[in-house]
Design a protein around this motif. Structure first.
Motif, PDB file in Angstrom:
ATOM      1  N   ILE A  49       7.935  15.501 -12.984  1.00  0.00           N
ATOM      2  CA  ILE A  49       8.414  16.883 -13.098  1.00  0.00           C
ATOM      3  C   ILE A  49       7.352  17.861 -12.599  1.00  0.00           C
ATOM      4  CG2 ILE A  49       9.125  18.682 -14.736  1.00  0.00           C
ATOM      5  CD1 ILE A  49      10.349  16.440 -16.452  1.00  0.00           C
ATOM      6  N   CYS A  50       6.105  17.617 -12.971  1.00  0.00           N
ATOM      7  CA  CYS A  50       5.018  18.515 -12.549  1.00  0.00           C
ATOM      8  C   CYS A  50       4.852  18.517 -11.031  1.00  0.00           C
ATOM      9  CB  CYS A  50       3.709  18.100 -13.218  1.00  0.00           C
ATOM     10  SG  CYS A  50       3.679  18.397 -14.998  1.00  0.00           S
ATOM     11  N   MET A  51       5.000  17.346 -10.406  1.00  0.00           N
ATOM     12  CA  MET A  51       4.874  17.270  -8.949  1.00  0.00           C
ATOM     13  C   MET A  51       5.983  18.051  -8.252  1.00  0.00           C
ATOM     14  SD  MET A  51       3.727  13.278  -8.526  1.00  0.00           S
ATOM     15  CE  MET A  51       3.546  13.339  -6.764  1.00  0.00           C
ATOM     16  N   GLN A  52       7.129  18.152  -8.896  1.00  0.00           N
ATOM     17  CA  GLN A  52       8.196  18.982  -8.332  1.00  0.00           C
ATOM     18  C   GLN A  52       7.860  20.467  -8.481  1.00  0.00           C
ATOM     19  OE1 GLN A  52      12.274  17.657  -9.458  1.00  0.00           O
ATOM     20  NE2 GLN A  52      11.247  15.932 -10.429  1.00  0.00           N
ATOM     21  N   LEU A  53       7.319  20.838  -9.643  1.00  0.00           N
ATOM     22  CA  LEU A  53       6.983  22.246  -9.890  1.00  0.00           C
ATOM     23  C   LEU A  53       5.827  22.719  -9.015  1.00  0.00           C
ATOM     24  CD1 LEU A  53       7.294  22.351 -13.789  1.00  0.00           C
ATOM     25  CD2 LEU A  53       8.860  23.361 -12.116  1.00  0.00           C
ATOM     26  N   LEU A  54       4.942  21.788  -8.608  1.00  0.00           N
ATOM     27  CA  LEU A  54       3.816  22.168  -7.753  1.00  0.00           C
ATOM     28  C   LEU A  54       4.270  22.704  -6.410  1.00  0.00           C
ATOM     29  CD1 LEU A  54       1.241  19.308  -8.459  1.00  0.00           C
ATOM     30  CD2 LEU A  54       1.002  21.737  -9.024  1.00  0.00           C
ATOM     31  N   VAL A  55       5.482  22.336  -5.988  1.00  0.00           N
ATOM     32  CA  VAL A  55       6.015  22.839  -4.723  1.00  0.00           C
ATOM     33  C   VAL A  55       6.127  24.357  -4.763  1.00  0.00           C
ATOM     34  CG1 VAL A  55       8.009  22.776  -3.167  1.00  0.00           C
ATOM     35  CG2 VAL A  55       7.242  20.678  -4.297  1.00  0.00           C
ATOM     36  N   LEU A  56       6.424  24.924  -5.927  1.00  0.00           N
ATOM     37  CA  LEU A  56       6.531  26.380  -6.067  1.00  0.00           C
ATOM     38  C   LEU A  56       5.190  27.070  -5.851  1.00  0.00           C
ATOM     39  CD1 LEU A  56       8.848  26.584  -9.220  1.00  0.00           C
ATOM     40  CD2 LEU A  56       9.509  26.887  -6.824  1.00  0.00           C
ATOM     41  N   ILE A  57       4.099  26.347  -6.112  1.00  0.00           N
ATOM     42  CA  ILE A  57       2.757  26.930  -5.967  1.00  0.00           C
ATOM     43  C   ILE A  57       2.242  26.775  -4.545  1.00  0.00           C
ATOM     44  CG2 ILE A  57       0.368  26.818  -6.796  1.00  0.00           C
ATOM     45  CD1 ILE A  57       1.445  25.769  -9.447  1.00  0.00           C
ATOM     46  N   THR A  58       2.471  25.605  -3.953  1.00  0.00           N
ATOM     47  CA  THR A  58       1.892  25.314  -2.640  1.00  0.00           C
ATOM     48  C   THR A  58       2.743  25.818  -1.476  1.00  0.00           C
ATOM     49  OG1 THR A  58       2.950  23.130  -2.664  1.00  0.00           O
ATOM     50  CG2 THR A  58       0.702  23.281  -3.522  1.00  0.00           C
ATOM     51  N   SER A  59       4.005  26.160  -1.744  1.00  0.00           N
ATOM     52  CA  SER A  59       4.890  26.648  -0.683  1.00  0.00           C
ATOM     53  C   SER A  59       5.117  28.144  -0.855  1.00  0.00           C
ATOM     54  CB  SER A  59       6.233  25.908  -0.700  1.00  0.00           C
ATOM     55  OG  SER A  59       6.038  24.518  -0.578  1.00  0.00           O
ATOM     56  N   ARG A  60       5.603  28.737   0.207  1.00  0.00           N
ATOM     57  CA  ARG A  60       5.906  30.161   0.147  1.00  0.00           C
ATOM     58  C   ARG A  60       7.119  30.387  -0.749  1.00  0.00           C
ATOM     59  NH1 ARG A  60       6.995  34.134   5.349  1.00  0.00           N
ATOM     60  NH2 ARG A  60       7.197  36.091   4.138  1.00  0.00           N
ATOM     61  N   TYR A  61       6.933  31.199  -1.781  1.00  0.00           N
ATOM     62  CA  TYR A  61       7.976  31.361  -2.796  1.00  0.00           C
ATOM     63  C   TYR A  61       9.117  32.227  -2.277  1.00  0.00           C
ATOM     64  CZ  TYR A  61      10.358  32.701  -7.069  1.00  0.00           C
ATOM     65  OH  TYR A  61      11.317  32.924  -8.020  1.00  0.00           O
ATOM     66  N   ASN A  62      10.331  31.792  -2.558  1.00  0.00           N
ATOM     67  CA  ASN A  62      11.534  32.605  -2.362  1.00  0.00           C
ATOM     68  C   ASN A  62      12.618  32.055  -3.276  1.00  0.00           C
ATOM     69  OD1 ASN A  62      12.920  30.409  -0.920  1.00  0.00           O
ATOM     70  ND2 ASN A  62      11.485  30.888   0.748  1.00  0.00           N
ATOM     71  N   LEU A  63      13.737  32.762  -3.349  1.00  0.00           N
ATOM     72  CA  LEU A  63      14.797  32.370  -4.268  1.00  0.00           C
ATOM     73  C   LEU A  63      15.385  31.008  -3.908  1.00  0.00           C
ATOM     74  CD1 LEU A  63      16.638  33.068  -6.652  1.00  0.00           C
ATOM     75  CD2 LEU A  63      18.172  34.216  -5.038  1.00  0.00           C
ATOM     76  N   VAL A  64      15.521  30.745  -2.613  1.00  0.00           N
ATOM     77  CA  VAL A  64      16.088  29.468  -2.180  1.00  0.00           C
ATOM     78  C   VAL A  64      15.203  28.316  -2.630  1.00  0.00           C
ATOM     79  CG1 VAL A  64      16.644  28.058  -0.171  1.00  0.00           C
ATOM     80  CG2 VAL A  64      17.321  30.468  -0.228  1.00  0.00           C
ATOM     81  N   LEU A  65      13.875  28.451  -2.460  1.00  0.00           N
ATOM     82  CA  LEU A  65      12.942  27.405  -2.887  1.00  0.00           C
ATOM     83  C   LEU A  65      12.998  27.210  -4.397  1.00  0.00           C
ATOM     84  CD1 LEU A  65      10.629  25.429  -2.240  1.00  0.00           C
ATOM     85  CD2 LEU A  65       9.049  27.350  -2.556  1.00  0.00           C
ATOM     86  N   PHE A  66      13.076  28.305  -5.141  1.00  0.00           N
ATOM     87  CA  PHE A  66      13.119  28.212  -6.610  1.00  0.00           C
ATOM     88  C   PHE A  66      14.374  27.481  -7.071  1.00  0.00           C
ATOM     89  CE2 PHE A  66      14.558  29.974 -10.670  1.00  0.00           C
ATOM     90  CZ  PHE A  66      13.476  29.666 -11.476  1.00  0.00           C
ATOM     91  N   VAL A  67      15.521  27.852  -6.505  1.00  0.00           N
ATOM     92  CA  VAL A  67      16.774  27.219  -6.902  1.00  0.00           C
ATOM     93  C   VAL A  67      16.771  25.739  -6.515  1.00  0.00           C
ATOM     94  CG1 VAL A  67      19.260  27.176  -6.490  1.00  0.00           C
ATOM     95  CG2 VAL A  67      18.102  29.352  -6.846  1.00  0.00           C
ATOM     96  N   LYS A  68      16.290  25.440  -5.328  1.00  0.00           N
ATOM     97  CA  LYS A  68      16.244  24.049  -4.877  1.00  0.00           C
ATOM     98  C   LYS A  68      15.355  23.207  -5.789  1.00  0.00           C
ATOM     99  CE  LYS A  68      14.978  21.151  -0.923  1.00  0.00           C
ATOM    100  NZ  LYS A  68      14.440  21.124   0.438  1.00  0.00           N
ATOM    101  N   THR A  69      14.200  23.753  -6.179  1.00  0.00           N
ATOM    102  CA  THR A  69      13.289  23.014  -7.048  1.00  0.00           C
ATOM    103  C   THR A  69      13.875  22.826  -8.443  1.00  0.00           C
ATOM    104  OG1 THR A  69      11.400  23.921  -5.829  1.00  0.00           O
ATOM    105  CG2 THR A  69      10.961  22.971  -7.998  1.00  0.00           C
ATOM    106  N   MET A  70      14.427  23.888  -9.010  1.00  0.00           N
ATOM    107  CA  MET A  70      14.954  23.812 -10.376  1.00  0.00           C
ATOM    108  C   MET A  70      16.207  22.953 -10.457  1.00  0.00           C
ATOM    109  SD  MET A  70      12.662  25.338 -11.958  1.00  0.00           S
ATOM    110  CE  MET A  70      13.412  25.177 -13.577  1.00  0.00           C
ATOM    111  N   SER A  71      16.924  22.816  -9.350  1.00  0.00           N
ATOM    112  CA  SER A  71      18.122  21.968  -9.375  1.00  0.00           C
ATOM    113  C   SER A  71      17.765  20.509  -9.612  1.00  0.00           C
ATOM    114  CB  SER A  71      18.901  22.113  -8.069  1.00  0.00           C
ATOM    115  OG  SER A  71      18.143  21.626  -6.977  1.00  0.00           O
ATOM    116  N   PHE A  72      16.514  20.115  -9.315  1.00  0.00           N
ATOM    117  CA  PHE A  72      16.047  18.768  -9.620  1.00  0.00           C
ATOM    118  C   PHE A  72      15.219  18.736 -10.893  1.00  0.00           C
ATOM    119  CE2 PHE A  72      16.643  18.416  -4.965  1.00  0.00           C
ATOM    120  CZ  PHE A  72      17.506  17.336  -4.946  1.00  0.00           C
TER     121      PHE A  72
END
Length: 399
Positions: A49-72
């Motif tokens: 789970i943490c490795m999925q959440l790290l994507v929000l930190i290392t990638s450029r944040y936007n709503l699409v990225l947030f929704v895609k990450t949280m969907s998993f």
């Protein structure tokens, strides 16, 4: 192991018990490696789970990225909560096995024995069916995940086909390096989490199916214990027979409600949290379909396979939970209907009073209620879907 013979023989298949022992959540397991099993699985789940959440930190944040990450993230969080609840409630689940064992002791004849065995074997059948479906899904996921590599091996091209992970994970290495290693890690973690979800959910299903069997035994006793032939006995024999019949009906009905109440009390808090997260998870996946994958779905279904798979699983689980709750409520209502259809008005007055007390008890709606937010019945399934769609609307407006 003598006290678990009925449980293992009638309610579980061997593969189910094996998986429960492998994941350290079989309540009768006294293995010395039990603590190690649980710690390793929790660490695997939390780090995944943490490795999925790290994507929000290392990638450029936007709503699409947030929704895609949280969907998993949300589905795997649900699995983690469910797994931890089975660990924390291990003693309660063991006590529930003892309650089921005691329920078998009130069986009075061959027909009642056939009823409870039939519903116990229903539980085995549903578990086997779900396991076979899960194996099919796992094989399909493996093929879909590695089909670019397999295709390149059997038909070499000038340029290899692009490979991409199903779930976004941050490994802190270049995206195109170590793909097979990362894909195997993702696949093994997802399979383990999926099997945990499967074994825990089917165990809860077994408990509810047993409760339904006890309701059917109570219905059987109403149908054949309070028959009109009792009315042609002498007054003394008539009252004694009616008292005995009512007592047996009350015992079966109380045990049916007790087993259901115990299941709800054990999983009340975790399932309340899971119900909220499940609606949010369904909303995020529906939002992804509406915003990101609509055109991709039209042009290429394979690229959007995981989202539709997640949505299907959400809908099936919510529908199954609502359907099971509705069945329990219907079987309780059936007892009231059968009592009302007897010739209770021709019985002696003292017996009529007992019958009326029994009707009053059976006439109350018996619901599988999770906290204050979810009641297991079909109309609430549509309510949850409406909530999920309303959250999608909010996300649309925010975007």
């Amino acid at each position: 192991m003598q006290h678990t013979r009925i449980i293992e023989e009638h309610y579980y298949v061997m593969l189910h018990i094996l998986l429960l022992k492998v994941f350290g959540i079989w309540p009768h397991d006294k293995s010395r490696l039990l603590l190690l099993q649980r710690v390793l699985i929790i660490i695997l789940n939390v780090t995944f789970i943490c490795m999925q959440l790290l994507v929000l930190i290392t990638s450029r944040y936007n709503l699409v990225l947030f929704v895609k990450t949280m969907s998993f993230v949300l589905p795997f969080t649900i699995i983690a909560i469910l797994y931890c609840s089975f660990i924390l409630k291990s003693k309660n689940i063991k006590n529930l096995h003892y309650i089921i064992q005691e329920d078998w002791k009130i069986i009075r004849n061959k027909i009642e024995s056939e009823i409870i065995q039939k519903y116990a074997h229903y539980g085995q059948f549903y578990v086997t069916l779900i396991f076979l479906y899960t194996c099919f899904v796992i094989i399909a996921i493996i093929i879909i995940q590695f089909y670019p590599i397999i295709f390149d091996l059997i038909s070499p091209l000038d340029e290899p086909r692009p490979c991409k992970l199903i779930i976004g994970l941050e490994y802190f290495v270049p995206q195109d390096k170590y793909f097979i290693t990362k894909a195997l890690h993702e696949l093994i973690s997802a399979i383990i989490c999926g099997l945990i979800m499967l074994t825990t959910a089917t165990q809860m299903l077994i408990f509810i199916v047993h409760s339904i069997g006890m309701f059917k035994i109570a219905s059987y006793r109403v149908r054949y214990s309070l028959e009109d032939s009792v009315l042609y006995m002498s007054n003394m024999e008539k009252e004694r027979a009616i008292y005995e019949s009512i007592m047996q009906i009350v015992i079966a009905h109380r045990k049916a409600m007790k087993s259901s109440d115990v299941v709800i009390s054990i999983f009340n808090v975790p399932v309340s949290i899971i119900a909220i997260l499940a609606v949010l998870s369904l909303s995020t996946n529906l939002f992804r379909v509406g915003i990101i994958y609509l055109m991709i779905y039209i042009l290429n279904f394979v690229r959007s396979r995981n989202i539709f798979c997640f949505i299907t699983i959400h809908l099936v689980v919510l529908f199954a939970a609502s359907l099971i709750g509705q069945k329990v409520m219907d079987y309780n209502n059936e007892i009231f209907r059968l009592i009302y259809c007897t010739s209770w008005y021709l019985m002696p007055v003292p017996s009529q009073k007992l019958i009326l007390f029994l009707m009053q008890k059976a006439g109350k709606e018996f619901e599988l209620k999770i906290g204050l937010i979810f009641v297991g019945k079909m109309e609430n399934f549509t309510m949850l879907l409406n909530h999920a769609l309303s959250y999608v609307t909010v996300m649309y407006s925010v975007q």
